[in-house]
Design an enzyme around this catalytic site. Structure first.
Site, PDB file in Angstrom:
ATOM      1  N   SER A 506      -5.118  29.805  -7.635  1.00  0.00           N
ATOM      2  CA  SER A 506      -6.374  29.861  -6.880  1.00  0.00           C
ATOM      3  C   SER A 506      -7.239  28.678  -7.298  1.00  0.00           C
ATOM      4  CB  SER A 506      -7.107  31.168  -7.163  1.00  0.00           C
ATOM      5  OG  SER A 506      -6.330  32.272  -6.764  1.00  0.00           O
ATOM      6  N   CYS A 678      -9.843  39.583  -7.153  1.00  0.00           N
ATOM      7  CA  CYS A 678      -8.837  38.589  -7.528  1.00  0.00           C
ATOM      8  C   CYS A 678      -8.295  38.903  -8.918  1.00  0.00           C
ATOM      9  CB  CYS A 678      -9.440  37.182  -7.522  1.00  0.00           C
ATOM     10  SG  CYS A 678      -8.223  35.895  -7.921  1.00  0.00           S
ATOM     11  N   ASP A 723      -7.048  38.596  -3.441  1.00  0.00           N
ATOM     12  CA  ASP A 723      -6.196  37.459  -3.818  1.00  0.00           C
ATOM     13  C   ASP A 723      -5.551  37.887  -5.134  1.00  0.00           C
ATOM     14  OD1 ASP A 723      -4.994  35.101  -4.445  1.00  0.00           O
ATOM     15  OD2 ASP A 723      -6.834  33.937  -4.662  1.00  0.00           O
ATOM     16  N   TRP A 725      -1.889  38.983  -7.606  1.00  0.00           N
ATOM     17  CA  TRP A 725      -0.506  38.651  -7.938  1.00  0.00           C
ATOM     18  C   TRP A 725       0.028  39.706  -8.896  1.00  0.00           C
ATOM     19  CZ3 TRP A 725      -4.761  35.605  -9.141  1.00  0.00           C
ATOM     20  CH2 TRP A 725      -5.188  35.639 -10.479  1.00  0.00           C
TER      21      TRP A 725
END
Length: 726
Positions: A506, A678, A723, A725
């Site tokens: 990011s 995020c 966002d 992961w």
């Protein structure tokens, strides 16, 4: 008196001569403007031009006022000519653009997967199985290649295909090939989106009304259950193909990367092929021997300027950089800053700044920067030593299928060293197909049996693969070290190893504030395995060592930009709630910079709240000084930080959200606030989402199902963005 009359007459004469020249000049100019004097009329143009400068005969000079007889004649001629030109002029014939006859023919053939399947190439007498892949990180492509290769073992012939490279409208023509099947290995990207190479195919499925009656298909989906839209793309392709009339010959496969994607695929594949044989009434050949896909060529005498040295696609692209920059043509961005972010502790957290001046690269706060890393040279040297190979030998691996679009497994010609450093993934645990193919090279029968068992789909084999390969994170070097009799030819090993993929980060800056620089922050991945090996993250370890200068030269990083939907609200006055513990702070640093810039422009900026989390205030509170300055300046309305290990009871960002739920609910429900999350998908993002369910239920007064639906609608409207992961 007489002299005065003569002067007056001379003036009149000069005026009339000037008028004549003006008329002639006007007529000539008008002629040129309307194209009456073409290229072939240059002599006529010269006559008109010379007439302007020619002496005017005395009889022509008439005495009268504004419009003489000559004027009327000239204007009549011009008007008539103009009418004729507008009415009867012949339009210029368009000169056709002639192209080489071979160009459209080649393009059509290359775009036709049906024609390619029908072709004969070497030992392949036409193909009846096509495996399409939608792949972002290379896994779906790898699975597709394995299925295409499997076909040979089951008495069929297959080809892997990128849907971006073919006319997918030809699916209806698959019925022209007997016993044909279209297999789709489709990964899901982001919030249920198709991968980049499957975008056009997805649009075609959405908009098209093709008749796929008689087309056989099956789908294997790749995803991760920690994400909201698990396997959305695979599910959609499976459903839509059936709606268009295609016949599903085997159930949708569901691969979960949060658990064991390889095991899911192997289990599905082991059931799929017998079902195919039964459907078509054919028998498996029973052939278990290794099937090579590439042949080796060793170059003994070659111009080294024609040898790839790490370029992703175009030879010498790193020597002569040309925009635009993308996944196949990354930009070598000089490193201008590389500093540690943490104040203490054992972890290495870093902040990098990459210079993109003159690259024409554009980005927005919330986008990702993709980095192409290289493998540790020490690991490569150890592999070369174990296999007793000359790593600097220049080689090419050529696809045995001459009709395949993929001519080589990686850019060729190159050296083994370059392939292992830039092109091949040597640090991830090898998949079962790699173990199966390499097992034949183990001279010790017990070691060979050990490898074959791990590659099998039996419960015992799956358990062994999990305990011996996945849990201890054994990479190819560790396997070679722990199985001393396993010494495969290096070219076959290179053929089997997957491609080294770019890593996404990011962006931690705003292009409004830093148009010529991209910032990123990351934590170096480093851990001890159960076999007492130190495993290090490929990209973060490499980036840690990319200092601004090395031996007096600028250090560069190959990058490109991947666009994101993670964006600040269109209306700057909308409140913003940002939740990003650890390096999840990255995109919010860009957001905050942009909010500060908007305030400087005199814009009405809404309330902005940041929820951040780290382990210890005095160790890993990233960008602490910056955040405090933004809060003092009024850019950040509130900064709430959870220090998880500074007290006996752990505190996380979701606990801080719960404390503020009354105020947050007001911002969300009445002031159109946007929520951004995020970081870690597996735990943090899930816990935060559940906290919002609780908030809507408790503060908003809705029942649990309605509270869940409320949050889901925020996501659909783009007011709850993630966002994350795993």
């Amino acid at each position: 008196m007489e002299q005065a009359d003569q002067k007056s007459e001379l003036r009149s004469s000069r005026d009339k001569r000037a008028a004549w020249r003006f008329r002639c000049s006007f007529f000539a100019t008008l002629s040129r403007s309307f194209g009456w004097l073409g290229e072939e009329g240059s002599s006529s143009r010269a006559m008109a031009d010379s007439a302007v400068d020619a002496p005017i005969p005395e009889p022509v000079l008439e005495e009268d006022g504004l419009l003489s007889t000559l004027d009327l004649v000239l204007f009549s001629i011009i008007a008539a000519a103009l009418i004729y030109w507008l009415t009867f002029r012949k339009k210029p014939e368009e000169i056709p653009e002639f192209k080489k006859l071979t160009t459209p023919v080649q393009t059509t053939q290359e775009k036709s997967f049906i024609e390619k399947m029908k072709k004969t190439s070497g030992s392949l007498q036409g193909r009846n199985i096509v495996v399409f892949y939608g792949s972002q990180t290379g896994t779906a492509e790898e699975f597709s290649n394995r299925l295409a290769k499997d076909a040979q073992r089951y008495g069929m012939k297959g080809m892997a295909a990128d849907p971006e490279e073919y006319h997918m409208s030809e699916l209806s023509r698959l019925t022209e090939i007997d016993n044909s099947i279209a297999i789709f290995c489709m990964a899901t990207y982001g919030e249920g989106d198709p991968t980049d190479n499957a975008q056009d195919f997805h649009e075609w499925l959405q908009e098209g009304d093709a008749d796929l009656e008689g087309v056989n298909f099956t789908v294997f989906a790749l995803g991760n259950k920690t994400y909201e839209h698990f396997n959305a793309m695979g599910k959609y392709v499976d459903k839509r193909l059936e709606e268009l009339g295609a016949k599903r010959i085997f159930d949708l496969g569901m691969g979960d990367d949060d658990a064991n994607l390889e095991e899911d695929f192997v289990s599905w594949r082991e059931q799929f092929w017998p079902a195919v044989c039964e459907h078509f009434g054919v028998e498996a050949t029973g052939e278990e021997s290794s099937i090579r896909q590439y042949r080796l060529e060793v170059h003994s005498d070659i111009n080294m300027n024609k040898v790839y040295t790490g370029e992703v696609s175009r030879l010498k692209s790193y020597d002569t950089q040309r925009a635009p920059f993308d996944t196949k043509n990354p930009f070598l961005a000089p490193v201008t800053v590389n500093r540690q972010l943490q104040k203490g502790g054992s972890r290495h957290l870093m902040h990098l700044e990459l210079d993109i001046t003159g690259s024409k690269i554009r980005y927005e706060a919330g986008d990702h920067v993709a980095v192409y890393p290289t493998n540790d040279t020490a690991l490569i040297s150890q592999i070369g030593h174990l296999l007793q190979e000359d790593l600097d030998a220049v080689i090419s691996l050529h696809n045995l299928d001459e009709e395949s679009n993929k001519k080589h497994p990686f850019p060729c010609p190159t050296t083994y060293r370059t392939a292992l450093e830039h092109y091949l993934d040597i640090t991830s645990p090898p998949r079962t197909n790699v173990l199966y193919e390499l097992a034949q090279y183990a001279s010790n029968p017990k070691e060979q049996e050990h490898m074959r068992k791990m590659a099998s789909s039996s419960p015992e084999g799956k358990g062994l693969y999990h305990s011996w390969v996945l849990e201890p994170r054994r990479n190819i070097l560790a396997i070679l070290q722990d199985l001393p009799s396993l010494r495969p030819p290096i070219d076959h090993m290179c053929e089997l190893l997957p491609r080294l993929q770019s890593r996404y980060y990011s962006i931690a800056s705003s292009a409004k504030v830093h148009p010529d620089s991209i910032h990123l922050c990351a934590v170096v991945v480093e851990y001890q395995t159960s076999t007492n090996r130190l495993n290090q993250g490929v990209a973060t370890t490499w980036l840690r060592n990319r200092l601004p200068t090395e031996n007096g030269h600028k250090t560069t990083v190959p990058i490109y930009i991947r666009k994101s939907q993670f964006r600040l609200p269109f209306k700057a006055s909308s409140p913003v709630i940002m939740i990003g513990p650890g390096t999840g702070i990255a995109p919010f640093r860009g957001f905050i910079q942009e909010l500060a810039w908007l305030r400087e422009q005199g814009r009405d900026v809404g309330e902005s709240i940041l929820y951040y989390g780290c382990r210890h205030r005095n160790e890993d509170f990233l960008y602490q000084e910056e955040l405090e300055e933004f809060q003092t300046a009024g850019v950040l309305t509130q900064v709430s930080v959870a220090f998880s290990r500074d007290q006996e009871e752990k505190v996380y960002v979701q606990h801080l959200l719960k404390k503020d739920q009354e105020h947050l609910w007001k911002l969300i429900n009445t002031e159109n606030a946007h929520i951004y999350v995020c970081g870690d998908a597996r735990n943090m993002a899930r816990d935060v989402q559940n906290t919002f369910y609780d908030m809507v239920e408790q503060t908003g007064g809705l029942a649990r199902p309605q509270a869940v639906e409320y949050v889901k609608k925020l996501m659909t409207k783009g007011r709850y963005s993630q966002d994350v992961w795993s």
